[in-house]
Write an enzyme that holds these catalytic residues in place. Structure first.
Site, PDB file in Angstrom:
ATOM      1  N   GLU A  88       0.896  -1.349  -0.028  1.00 47.20           N
ATOM      2  CA  GLU A  88      -0.230  -0.013  -0.073  1.00 47.20           C
ATOM      3  C   GLU A  88       1.103   1.526  -0.312  1.00 47.20           C
ATOM      4  O   GLU A  88       0.058   2.309   0.573  1.00 47.20           O
ATOM      5  CB  GLU A  88      -0.876   0.352   1.173  1.00 47.20           C
ATOM      6  CG  GLU A  88      -1.495  -1.438   1.376  1.00 47.20           C
ATOM      7  CD  GLU A  88      -2.353  -1.481   2.905  1.00 47.20           C
ATOM      8  OE1 GLU A  88      -3.297  -2.096   3.069  1.00 47.20           O
ATOM      9  OE2 GLU A  88      -2.139  -0.393   3.758  1.00 47.20           O
ATOM     10  N   CYS A 133     -10.675  -0.213   7.734  1.00 39.99           N
ATOM     11  CA  CYS A 133      -9.929   1.797   8.375  1.00 39.99           C
ATOM     12  C   CYS A 133     -10.766   2.135   7.335  1.00 39.99           C
ATOM     13  O   CYS A 133     -11.124   3.555   7.896  1.00 39.99           O
ATOM     14  CB  CYS A 133      -8.751   1.655   7.776  1.00 39.99           C
ATOM     15  SG  CYS A 133      -7.128   0.782   6.998  1.00 39.99           S
TER      16      CYS A 133
END
Length: 643
Positions: free
Chosen positions: A317, A413
């Site tokens: 990421e 998240c």
């Protein structure tokens, strides 16, 4: 610098009336808050198990069992509470205030006597606390607790969660620092830094600012804390992918004040940079300001997608190198666009320059909205610019790309981050400075402005989704600065039917509103063909379509399959041909002529080039709404020229 002693835009009075954004803002309070509460309690059939509330209940002694979930699972509840707080500020979701209070009571009961609160460690690993700052997310979780607590206190006046956060923050301040008996470390995932500065601003307590500065100043210094910590643990850790740890992944490869390129995990990086910008504003530190300016420039000019997403690597990421922006396998986490909004808005506040809010707008109007479905019940974690559903298979390099939004995630998240961002949308629309009120986002809304001269109502009207015309009015005389977006073409300002001259500086138009008399701003917005920098290899020979703040894309439902076979001329005329009547905002559908490449479907894999083309009409829709009708291909950058 913004002086709220002179002018205050009251967040409790913000009302979003924009046809597009009001849908999502209302959705947070009426659908998303209830839905996510059910998710956090594992009561949604077919959804990935959360166990978040159950972890707290077990830690509080209200239930039996063991810990389940990611090490940062606590933060899902904290961000949900923060989103709820922002809803309560506007009079939304009031039935859930009692539910929020109930959750806070459980959180309070789970907290240890010394203030420590991290259920991952409380449930069977308490002897390991503070021993794995690299991976365990204790400080990250504390940061989200603090942010939720401040918001809940502002919304309700209740201090129960704030006191929980203060106890934990005080423990952190005594545990970390330069003293001999203190830990000389910092978090693997940044968040506590900006949260401590927020707590300092809310309480006036200097120790929170000092500890935030300690974390920022100490990070990346030699001897490196993370290197030593890994050695102390004998290489044992939580995540196998961190076996050969790259310090730049967590921005610990050098001191933050010396960094000049966006490196590592995109969300971690942007939370760090947000804290750096806050520190620069709070203390006047020019070195941190210079670092933030350079970091922003590197990201916005070399490492950001046209949709305002960042973090192109599907592995970890993270940022990679300048101009590495693949379209079909990028990561572009929804949280990263939220974090980009946080950083860019802070840079605007720090510098007074409007262009930073162009980036806020790019992320908000495209990737952040795309991250949530029109019904509020499904989410994108990853936001590519090109999707071919059959290739999005598990156990392949494309497994992270989804052709449809998901109910929930193992790492959840993004849904709560999107919720708290949209619930707090007014924060991105309005600001105040010593001269008056600043309008940063052209989103139809109204807010009560308070000053020494009394209160007045300020409103923004936006008749067209493309933001071609913006009307600003106030109930009494008021000085207002309005951001002029980058796509405006020689804007004009009209009052009482007459063109008026206005002062332009730092990207803002400065208006002196007369009570009850509107000023109409015509931005002369037209659809525009966009190209990427020549070094963006994925987009060489391709162009994308943008209309005002909206990036447009092609979907299979409108144009058939094999979208990559479509080619268009550089100057092809574009017109509004329809509207997305069944989706939020009634946004425009754009149409234009193109050519589609043809070839033998029954021939061998490779053959002599004998291609045919045929004229076709193409329909493009806003990227923020893609995937809300049918599952299928999607494409942003299209081939340029006749194939």
């Amino acid at each position: 610098m913004f002086n709220e002693a002179l002018y205050v835009t009251d967040p409790h009075t913000v009302k979003v009336t924009d046809p597009l954004f009001s849908h999502y803002v209302e959705l947070i309070g009426t659908v998303v808050i209830p839905y996510q509460w059910e998710i956090l309690n594992d009561r949604v059939e077919g959804a990935v198990q959360s166990h978040c509330l159950e972890n707290f209940r077990i830690a509080a002694g209200l239930s039996k069992g063991g810990y389940y979930g990611q090490v940062f699972q606590d933060t899902d509840l904290y961000k949900w509470l923060e989103a709820l707080a922002f809803c309560l500020m506007r009079g939304q979701a009031s039935p859930f205030e009692a539910v929020g209070d109930e959750a806070i009571a459980i959180i309070e009961q789970a907290q240890l006597p010394d203030g420590y609160l991290h259920t991952y460690h409380i449930l069977g690993r308490i002897e390991e606390r503070w021993t794995n700052l690299l991976e365990a997310h204790e400080l990250y979780s504390a940061g989200h607790l603090i942010e939720a607590a401040v918001a809940y206190h502002q919304a309700t006046g209740k201090d129960r969660l704030l006191n929980v956060a203060i106890r934990f923050a005080d423990l952190i301040c005594s545990t970390f620092g330069p003293g001999e008996q203190q830990i000389h470390g910092y978090p693997g995932h940044e968040e506590i830094e900006l949260a401590l500065i927020k707590l300092h601003r809310h309480t006036g307590e200097r120790r929170y600012l000092d500890t935030a500065r300690y974390f920022l100043d100490t990070r990346g210094t030699e001897p490196n804390y993370f290197t030593a910590e890994v050695e102390r643990r004998g290489g044992k850790g939580i995540y196998h992918e961190f076996g050969d740890y790259d310090l730049s992944y967590s921005q610990a490869h050098m001191r933050p004040v010396e960094q000049r390129e966006g490196e590592g995990h995109a969300v971690r990086a942007l939370y760090l940079y947000s804290a750096m910008a806050d520190l620069a504003e709070e203390t006047g530190d020019d070195a941190y300001r210079s670092a933030c300016e350079a970091l922003y420039q590197n990201i916005a000019e070399r490492r950001m997608y046209i949709t305002g997403s960042v973090g192109s690597s599907g592995f970890l990421e993270r940022f990679t190198v300048d101009y590495d922006l693949p379209n079909d396998r990028n990561y572009s986490e929804s949280c990263a666009s939220v974090a980009l909004m946080m950083f860019a808005s802070r840079m605007a506040r720090l510098t007074g320059e409007a262009h930073y809010h162009d980036t806020v707008e790019r992320a908000l109007f495209n990737t952040v909205l795309a991250g949530i479905s029109a019904d509020g019940l499904h989410y994108f974690y990853v936001n590519p610019l090109e999707v071919w559903p059959p290739a999005c298979r598990s156990h392949t390099s494309m497994a992270h790309v989804k052709a449809t939004r998901q109910q929930w995630f193992d790492v959840a998240c993004c849904p709560t981050n999107i919720a708290r961002t949209l619930a707090n949308l007014g924060h991105y629309i309005y600001a105040t400075d010593s001269a008056g009120v600043v309008i940063n986002q052209l989103i139809a809304s109204q807010v009560e402005v308070k000053s020494g001269e009394g209160a007045c109502l300020l409103s923004i009207e936006v008749p067209q989704p493309s933001r071609t015309v913006v009307v600003v009015r106030a109930s009494r005389d008021l000085d207002v600065a309005v951001r002029v977006p980058w796509y405006a073409d020689e804007p004009t300002f009209e009052e009482d039917g007459a063109i008026v001259d206005v002062s332009l500086s730092n990207g803002y138009a400065h208006l002196s509103l007369k009570g009850g008399v509107p000023i109409e701003i015509n931005l002369h917005v037209q659809p525009q063909w966009m190209t990427a920098h020549p070094q963006v290899r994925a987009d060489q020979g391709r162009i994308a379509l943008q209309y005002g703040p909206f990036v447009y894309c092609l979907e299979e439902v409108d144009n058939g399959a094999k979208l990559g076979s479509i080619a268009i001329a550089k100057n092809e005329a574009v017109s509004v041909v329809d509207r997305l009547h069944t989706l939020p905002g009634n946004l425009e559908v754009l149409g234009y002529q193109a050519q589609r490449m043809g070839g033998s479907e029954s021939g061998p894999l490779y053959q002599k080039a004998e291609l045919s083309t045929q004229e076709t009409t193409v329909h493009a829709v806003p990227y923020c709404l893609w995937g809300n009708r049918e599952t299928g291909e999607m494409l942003v950058f299209q081939h340029l020229g006749t194939i």
